[in-house]
Structure formats: structure tokens, C-alpha cells
Design a protein around this motif. Structure first.
Motif, short mmCIF file in Angstrom:
data_model
loop_
_atom_site.label_atom_id
_atom_site.label_comp_id
_atom_site.label_asym_id
_atom_site.label_seq_id
_atom_site.Cartn_x
_atom_site.Cartn_y
_atom_site.Cartn_z
N GLY A 105 -13.27 -30.86 51.46
CA GLY A 105 -14.63 -30.50 52.32
C GLY A 105 -14.12 -29.75 53.38
O GLY A 105 -13.32 -30.10 54.25
N ASP A 106 -15.03 -28.51 53.79
CA ASP A 106 -14.79 -27.67 54.80
C ASP A 106 -15.89 -27.64 55.55
O ASP A 106 -15.88 -27.20 56.61
CB ASP A 106 -14.36 -26.26 54.20
N THR A 107 -17.29 -27.99 55.11
CA THR A 107 -18.48 -28.02 56.05
C THR A 107 -19.29 -28.95 55.25
O THR A 107 -19.42 -29.16 54.28
CB THR A 107 -19.12 -26.60 56.08
N ILE A 108 -20.10 -29.71 55.98
CA ILE A 108 -20.95 -30.64 55.69
C ILE A 108 -22.17 -30.93 56.21
O ILE A 108 -22.53 -30.17 57.27
CB ILE A 108 -20.35 -32.31 56.08
N ARG A 109 -23.19 -31.47 55.40
CA ARG A 109 -24.37 -31.65 55.91
C ARG A 109 -24.72 -33.17 55.26
O ARG A 109 -24.66 -33.41 54.29
CB ARG A 109 -25.53 -30.65 55.26
N VAL A 110 -25.26 -33.79 56.11
CA VAL A 110 -26.06 -35.08 55.93
C VAL A 110 -27.50 -34.90 55.65
O VAL A 110 -28.32 -34.50 56.67
CB VAL A 110 -25.80 -36.12 57.23
N SER A 111 -27.86 -35.07 54.77
CA SER A 111 -29.19 -34.73 54.13
C SER A 111 -30.26 -35.76 54.55
O SER A 111 -29.98 -37.02 53.73
CB SER A 111 -29.47 -34.26 52.93
N LEU A 112 -31.10 -35.98 55.39
CA LEU A 112 -31.91 -37.10 55.64
C LEU A 112 -33.22 -36.60 55.53
O LEU A 112 -33.75 -35.50 56.05
CB LEU A 112 -31.72 -37.50 57.08
N THR A 113 -34.20 -37.58 55.20
CA THR A 113 -35.83 -37.48 55.33
C THR A 113 -36.03 -37.84 56.70
O THR A 113 -36.36 -38.77 56.91
CB THR A 113 -36.24 -38.17 54.01
N GLY A 114 -35.96 -37.00 57.39
CA GLY A 114 -36.46 -37.27 58.74
C GLY A 114 -36.05 -36.06 59.99
O GLY A 114 -35.96 -35.01 59.26
N ASP A 115 -36.00 -36.13 61.13
CA ASP A 115 -35.87 -35.26 61.96
C ASP A 115 -34.29 -34.39 61.80
O ASP A 115 -33.27 -35.36 61.94
CB ASP A 115 -35.81 -35.67 63.42
N PRO A 116 -34.03 -33.32 61.55
CA PRO A 116 -32.86 -32.60 61.52
C PRO A 116 -31.89 -33.08 62.63
O PRO A 116 -30.85 -33.11 62.50
CB PRO A 116 -33.23 -31.12 61.48
N LEU A 117 -32.36 -33.27 63.67
CA LEU A 117 -31.36 -33.69 64.65
C LEU A 117 -30.51 -34.94 64.36
O LEU A 117 -29.54 -34.90 64.85
CB LEU A 117 -32.21 -33.80 65.92
N GLU A 118 -31.32 -35.90 63.59
CA GLU A 118 -30.55 -36.96 63.30
C GLU A 118 -29.47 -36.57 62.18
O GLU A 118 -28.57 -37.42 62.21
CB GLU A 118 -31.62 -37.93 62.47
N GLU A 119 -29.55 -35.49 61.62
CA GLU A 119 -28.40 -35.13 60.87
C GLU A 119 -27.04 -34.64 61.47
O GLU A 119 -26.18 -35.44 60.93
CB GLU A 119 -28.98 -33.88 60.09
#
Length: 351
Positions: free
Chosen positions: A227-241
Motif C-alpha cells: 500500500g502506498d496511499t490510503i482512504r478510510v471510506s466512511l459514511t460520515g463527515d470526510p474529516l473523520e476519514e
């Protein structure tokens, strides 16, 4: 391949792959056509540590809005394209630093080639994305359902299409909402793919379930050196990601910086509102740029001992509390002064 062995890819002013630090991404949930709202959200994301931002481009108006958005932000902008190859071309022409496409839903090869040629002209990378939910029917039949092997074969097929068009400035993304399938898919593709991998658990859920699934999945994958870049996908405010991604990387030792808050579970000895206090501390330290550990303990009996591995901590009692450094009590204060005392210490921190 391990992170240090993947190719380097430049996305605006950020480089991923080749052992560079893992970049944190998020995606706006504003209408991209609304420049003011989109810029405001991106600036807020920048402030909490977002390295790369992605915007949906469902219309030509959205593609054209990218030009103005780019002028007002400071991190690379990725255009997320589905179905219409003309939107991908317009997004590139309007300043996108990378585009995300699934060649399988762009159309025939001539349309894919038009997008590739435009990316080549502007020198921007293409993220080839495949999700388990959009796996081709023939691969579902071949493997007897949606499987890690099918996802990987689909992704590598899409990569080869673009490679055959003479372009290798690529990032690869394979995602599934099934955590263990996602892990297996990344293990399989890492052995075959020289390009940087964008890692995430797609459609992972709400703040609670999404954080748990993402932490487990990303934790395993990243710990294996993938892994070289990540996204935590959440149903919520993107700031939480962003907050979650930073904590995942910090927990794995892959990123430094930011205060880590540790707190004990409540028990019958707790004489203060520990839950409220711990949450207040976590919010308070979010904007303090120190790389230290802060402990929040619920009682003065075990507090000093439990907090000895932290750089600084507080422990509550009946109407009073202790300030602790490296397990040693340094000050006793009134309960209502605990938070301010801790903040004052942090703002004047000296190693």
C-alpha cells in the motif's frame, strides 16, 4: 511488491510509491459544481492532514469547476470519472492532477485510448480502479462468484489495456467491502503489480462499523508492507476519514506526529466523568503539533502506574486530580482545573 519496490508516481506535489510516505486521501461529498462549498470542505480537510483529495465529476459543469477549485486549494486534486470519457478529458484539461477511471465502464477501446492520450499529453497519472461490486460477469462465472482472484484478474486486465496503449503512469486500486477478500486480493496483486497501490475497504459503513472494518483491513495490508496511499471510506463527515487514517498509520508506526491519547476504561473506582474528560482531551490536543503520548486515567490509585509509559498524563480523584509525567506525580490540582492545566503544559512543552 513491497512499498519500497513499487514505481514512483507524482500526483501534483505529492509522490507515492518507491517507499515514499503513505499519503492519506479523502473524497469530497459536496456537489463539485458548487465551487465555494467544495473549496471550503477541501481546506478543512487540508487542515486536519489530508494529502490528496478526490472530487466526483458527473457532469461537464463539474469538470469545468475543477479549474477554479484548483486555484484555491493546496493539495493534489483527483477527478473521479465513471462512464463518460469526455468528462475525463475535460477534467484533465481543467487541471486534475490525476484521474480515476474504470476502463471497463468508459466504453470501447477508442474512448479509453482518447483518455489515455490526453493523460499522456498532460503527464498525469491514471488510477485504474476495480471494485468487487462491478466485477465482470465472465470473471464471476470463472471463479464461481466474486473472489479475490477475480478482482485481481480484472484489475490486471485493465492495467494491460492501458500499458498496451503505451502508458505506464498508473496507480492501481482494488477494493471490496469484504475485509478478508480485500486483504487476500492485495496480497495477490502485490506480487504481480509494479505500480503503487491505493488501498481502502470500500463501502465499509458508518463511523463505527467503517472504522472497525477499515482498521482491521488496512492494518493487515499495511503491516504486510503493501500500500502506498490510503482512504478510510466512511459514511460520515470526510474529516473523520482523515483522523482515522492518521491514527491507523500512527498505530502501525508508519507516520509520526500528532498527540496520541490513551485512556483507561471506566470502572467502579472512577470518581470523575472520565468519558467526558477523555473526549475533551482528544479534541483539545488535535491542533497541538507534538509527537507525544498523553494518558487520561480515571483514578488516583492506579493512575500514575498506568500512565508511566506516557509522556504526560492526568488522573482524576474526588474533586481533584493529578498531573503526571513519566509516571511521577508532579502536581495536584482541582478537578475543574485538570484540563486547563494539561493544555498549559502541552503548549509549553519542552523535551
Amino acid at each position: 511488491m513491497k512499498r519500497e519496490d513499487t514505481r514512483e508516481v507524482r500526483i501534483g506535489n505529492v509522490v507515492i510509491g518507491g517507499g515514499h510516505p503513505i499519503a492519506i486521501q479523502s473524497m469530497t461529498n459536496t456537489r463539485t459544481e458548487d465551487v465555494a462549498a467544495t473549496v471550503a470542505q477541501i481546506l478543512a480537510l487540508e487542515a486536519v492532514g489530508c494529502d490528496i483529495i478526490r472530487c466526483a465529476v458527473p457532469t461537464m459543469e463539474a469538470a469545468e469547476a475543477l479549474r477554479e477549485i484548483k486555484k484555491q486549494i493546496h493539495i493534489p486534486l483527483v477527478a473521479d470519472i465513471h462512464f463518460d470519457y469526455r468528462l475525463a478529458i475535460a477534467a484533465i484539461e481543467n487541471g486534475a492532477d490525476k484521474i480515476r477511471i474504470n476502463p471497463g465502464n468508459i466504453g470501447d477501446l477508442s474512448r479509453v485510448k482518447a483518455v489515455v492520450e490526453k493523460a499522456k499529453e498532460y503527464g498525469i497519472p491514471i488510477r485504474v480502479g476495480v471494485n468487487s461490486g462491478s466485477l465482470e460477469k465472465n470473471l464471476v462465472e470463472k471463479y464461481g462468484g466474486v473472489t479475490a482472484e477475480g478482482i485481481v484478474e480484472s484489475a490486471l486486465d485493465k492495467v494491460k489495456i492501458i500499458e498496451d496503449m503505451g502508458y505506464t503512469n498508473l496507480v492501481v486500486s482494488i477494493k471490496s467491502s469484504d475485509v478478508l477478500m480485500c486483504v487476500k486480493a492485495h496480497e495477490l496483486i502485490a506480487a504481480q503489480c509494479p505500480y503503487p497501490l491505493h488501498v481502502g475497504i470500500t463501502e465499509s459503513g458508518t463511523i463505527l462499523s467503517g472504522n472497525i472494518k477499515s482498521s482491521v483491513g488496512l492494518g493487515i495490508i499495511l503491516h504486510e508492507g503493501i500500500g502506498d496511499t490510503i482512504r478510510v471510506s466512511l459514511t460520515g463527515d470526510p474529516l473523520e476519514e482523515i483522523k482515522s487514517a492518521k491514527l491507523i498509520l500512527k498505530t502501525l508506526g508508519l507516520r509520526k506526529g500528532g498527540i496520541e491519547v490513551v485512556s483507561c476504561p471506566t470502572c467502579g473506582r472512577t470518581k470523575i466523568d472520565l468519558i467526558g474528560l477523555a473526549n475533551q482531551v482528544e479534541q483539545m490536543v488535535a491542533d497541538i503539533p507534538l509527537d507525544i503520548k498523553v494518558a487520561v486515567m480515571g483514578c488516583v490509585v492506579n493512575g500514575p502506574g498506568e500512565a508511566k509509559e506516557a509522556d504526560i498524563g492526568i488522573a482524576g480523584g474526588i474533586g481533584e486530580g493529578l498531573l503526571i509525567k513519566k509516571g511521577e506525580i508532579v502536581k495536584k490540582v482541582k478537578e475543574e482545573e485538570l484540563l486547563d492545566t494539561l493544555r498549559e503544559e502541552l503548549l509549553n512543552w519542552k523535551e
